[in-house]
Design a protein around this motif. Structure first.
Motif, mmCIF file in Angstrom:
data_model
loop_
_atom_site.group_PDB
_atom_site.id
_atom_site.type_symbol
_atom_site.label_atom_id
_atom_site.label_comp_id
_atom_site.label_asym_id
_atom_site.label_seq_id
_atom_site.Cartn_x
_atom_site.Cartn_y
_atom_site.Cartn_z
ATOM 1 N N PHE A 26 10.912 14.185 -1.759
ATOM 2 C CA PHE A 26 9.772 14.902 -2.322
ATOM 3 C C PHE A 26 10.265 16.264 -2.803
ATOM 4 O O PHE A 26 11.293 16.755 -2.348
ATOM 5 N N ASP A 27 9.515 16.888 -3.699
ATOM 6 C CA ASP A 27 9.928 18.175 -4.244
ATOM 7 C C ASP A 27 9.929 19.290 -3.206
ATOM 8 O O ASP A 27 10.608 20.297 -3.384
ATOM 9 N N SER A 28 9.156 19.120 -2.121
ATOM 10 C CA SER A 28 9.138 20.128 -1.058
ATOM 11 C C SER A 28 8.798 19.459 0.269
ATOM 12 O O SER A 28 8.234 18.358 0.306
ATOM 13 N N PHE A 29 9.105 20.158 1.338
ATOM 14 C CA PHE A 29 8.759 19.690 2.674
ATOM 15 C C PHE A 29 7.246 19.558 2.810
ATOM 16 O O PHE A 29 6.737 18.578 3.354
ATOM 17 N N GLU A 30 6.526 20.550 2.302
ATOM 18 C CA GLU A 30 5.064 20.530 2.382
ATOM 19 C C GLU A 30 4.483 19.327 1.651
ATOM 20 O O GLU A 30 3.530 18.702 2.129
ATOM 21 N N GLN A 31 5.056 18.982 0.511
ATOM 22 C CA GLN A 31 4.590 17.809 -0.235
ATOM 23 C C GLN A 31 4.846 16.535 0.571
ATOM 24 O O GLN A 31 4.008 15.630 0.595
ATOM 25 N N ALA A 32 5.970 16.464 1.259
ATOM 26 C CA ALA A 32 6.287 15.296 2.091
ATOM 27 C C ALA A 32 5.292 15.144 3.236
ATOM 28 O O ALA A 32 4.833 14.046 3.526
ATOM 29 N N THR B 50 16.510 0.610 6.450
ATOM 30 C CA THR B 50 16.432 2.066 6.411
ATOM 31 C C THR B 50 15.864 2.487 5.066
ATOM 32 O O THR B 50 16.236 1.932 4.037
ATOM 33 N N VAL B 51 14.959 3.477 5.084
ATOM 34 C CA VAL B 51 14.307 3.947 3.865
ATOM 35 C C VAL B 51 14.458 5.462 3.784
ATOM 36 O O VAL B 51 14.262 6.162 4.778
ATOM 37 N N LEU B 52 14.799 5.962 2.592
ATOM 38 C CA LEU B 52 14.920 7.396 2.341
ATOM 39 C C LEU B 52 14.095 7.733 1.103
ATOM 40 O O LEU B 52 14.310 7.143 0.041
ATOM 41 N N ILE B 53 13.150 8.661 1.265
ATOM 42 C CA ILE B 53 12.263 9.055 0.170
ATOM 43 C C ILE B 53 12.330 10.565 0.010
ATOM 44 O O ILE B 53 12.257 11.314 0.992
ATOM 45 N N LEU C 8 0.806 -1.216 0.000
ATOM 46 C CA LEU C 8 0.000 0.000 0.000
ATOM 47 C C LEU C 8 0.847 1.277 0.000
ATOM 48 O O LEU C 8 0.477 2.280 -0.614
ATOM 49 N N ALA C 9 1.960 1.250 0.695
ATOM 50 C CA ALA C 9 2.778 2.457 0.858
ATOM 51 C C ALA C 9 3.446 2.879 -0.442
ATOM 52 O O ALA C 9 3.514 4.081 -0.734
ATOM 53 N N GLY C 10 3.934 1.926 -1.226
ATOM 54 C CA GLY C 10 4.612 2.278 -2.481
ATOM 55 C C GLY C 10 3.740 3.139 -3.386
ATOM 56 O O GLY C 10 4.147 4.246 -3.775
ATOM 57 N N PRO C 11 2.535 2.675 -3.730
ATOM 58 C CA PRO C 11 1.657 3.503 -4.562
ATOM 59 C C PRO C 11 1.266 4.828 -3.895
ATOM 60 O O PRO C 11 1.139 5.847 -4.574
ATOM 61 N N ALA C 12 1.094 4.831 -2.573
ATOM 62 C CA ALA C 12 0.738 6.067 -1.866
ATOM 63 C C ALA C 12 1.869 7.084 -1.958
ATOM 64 O O ALA C 12 1.634 8.280 -2.173
ATOM 65 N N VAL C 13 3.103 6.614 -1.801
ATOM 66 C CA VAL C 13 4.268 7.503 -1.900
ATOM 67 C C VAL C 13 4.370 8.068 -3.310
ATOM 68 O O VAL C 13 4.557 9.271 -3.503
ATOM 69 N N GLU C 14 4.242 7.213 -4.311
ATOM 70 C CA GLU C 14 4.327 7.672 -5.699
ATOM 71 C C GLU C 14 3.222 8.669 -6.020
ATOM 72 O O GLU C 14 3.470 9.689 -6.667
ATOM 73 N N ALA C 15 1.998 8.397 -5.559
ATOM 74 C CA ALA C 15 0.881 9.314 -5.800
ATOM 75 C C ALA C 15 1.123 10.667 -5.140
ATOM 76 O O ALA C 15 0.672 11.700 -5.641
ATOM 77 N N GLY C 16 1.853 10.663 -4.033
ATOM 78 C CA GLY C 16 2.179 11.901 -3.323
ATOM 79 C C GLY C 16 3.395 12.611 -3.872
ATOM 80 O O GLY C 16 3.815 13.631 -3.337
ATOM 81 N N ALA D 63 -4.408 7.523 1.481
ATOM 82 C CA ALA D 63 -3.746 6.307 0.987
ATOM 83 C C ALA D 63 -2.606 5.885 1.906
ATOM 84 O O ALA D 63 -2.445 4.696 2.210
ATOM 85 N N TYR D 64 -1.794 6.842 2.361
ATOM 86 C CA TYR D 64 -0.685 6.470 3.243
ATOM 87 C C TYR D 64 -1.190 6.101 4.630
ATOM 88 O O TYR D 64 -0.640 5.204 5.271
ATOM 89 N N GLN D 65 -2.231 6.748 5.090
ATOM 90 C CA GLN D 65 -2.793 6.391 6.388
ATOM 91 C C GLN D 65 -3.343 4.962 6.372
ATOM 92 O O GLN D 65 -3.244 4.239 7.368
ATOM 93 N N GLU D 66 -3.880 4.541 5.225
ATOM 94 C CA GLU D 66 -4.315 3.150 5.083
ATOM 95 C C GLU D 66 -3.126 2.201 5.196
ATOM 96 O O GLU D 66 -3.202 1.148 5.836
#
Length: 97
Positions: free
Chosen positions: A60-66, A55-58, A25-33, A74-77
């Motif tokens: 995003f284009d901005s802090f707000e987007q993260a 360890t995971v590092l992801i 679930l998290a992979g698609p949620a991260v990509e959608a975000g 989707a990520y809460q699910e």
């Protein structure tokens, strides 16, 4: 504009099945975000009080987007599927512009 990063350091993985459900679930949620996975692996060298676990590092284009991606339905699910299956240190950090 500074980028935003999710940094997740796992201390223990007590239920690999819950982690697998979360990953589905998290992979698609991260990509959608708008997130891009930079590191997700088991090769870790830990120093000081660190633990050499997953360890995971992801990025995003901005802090707000993260932050918004973390708060998305989707990520809460995905977090619901993970529940108590792991113990981890999860942070959202702002990059240097």
């Amino acid at each position: 504009m500074p980028k935003g990063y999710w940094v997740s350091a796992y201390r223990t993985i007590s239920d690999p099945e819950k982690l697998a459900a979360y990953n589905k679930l998290a992979g698609p949620a991260v990509e959608a975000g708008g997130g891009r996975i930079l590191a997700r692996g088991s090769r870790v060298v830990a120093h000081d009080a660190g633990i050499a676990e997953r360890t995971v590092l992801i990025e995003f284009d901005s802090f707000e987007q993260a932050v918004a991606a973390h708060e998305s339905a989707a990520y809460q699910e995905a977090l619901g599927a993970l529940s108590d299956g792991v113990e981890r240190d999860f942070r959202i950090v702002e990059g240097i512009d």
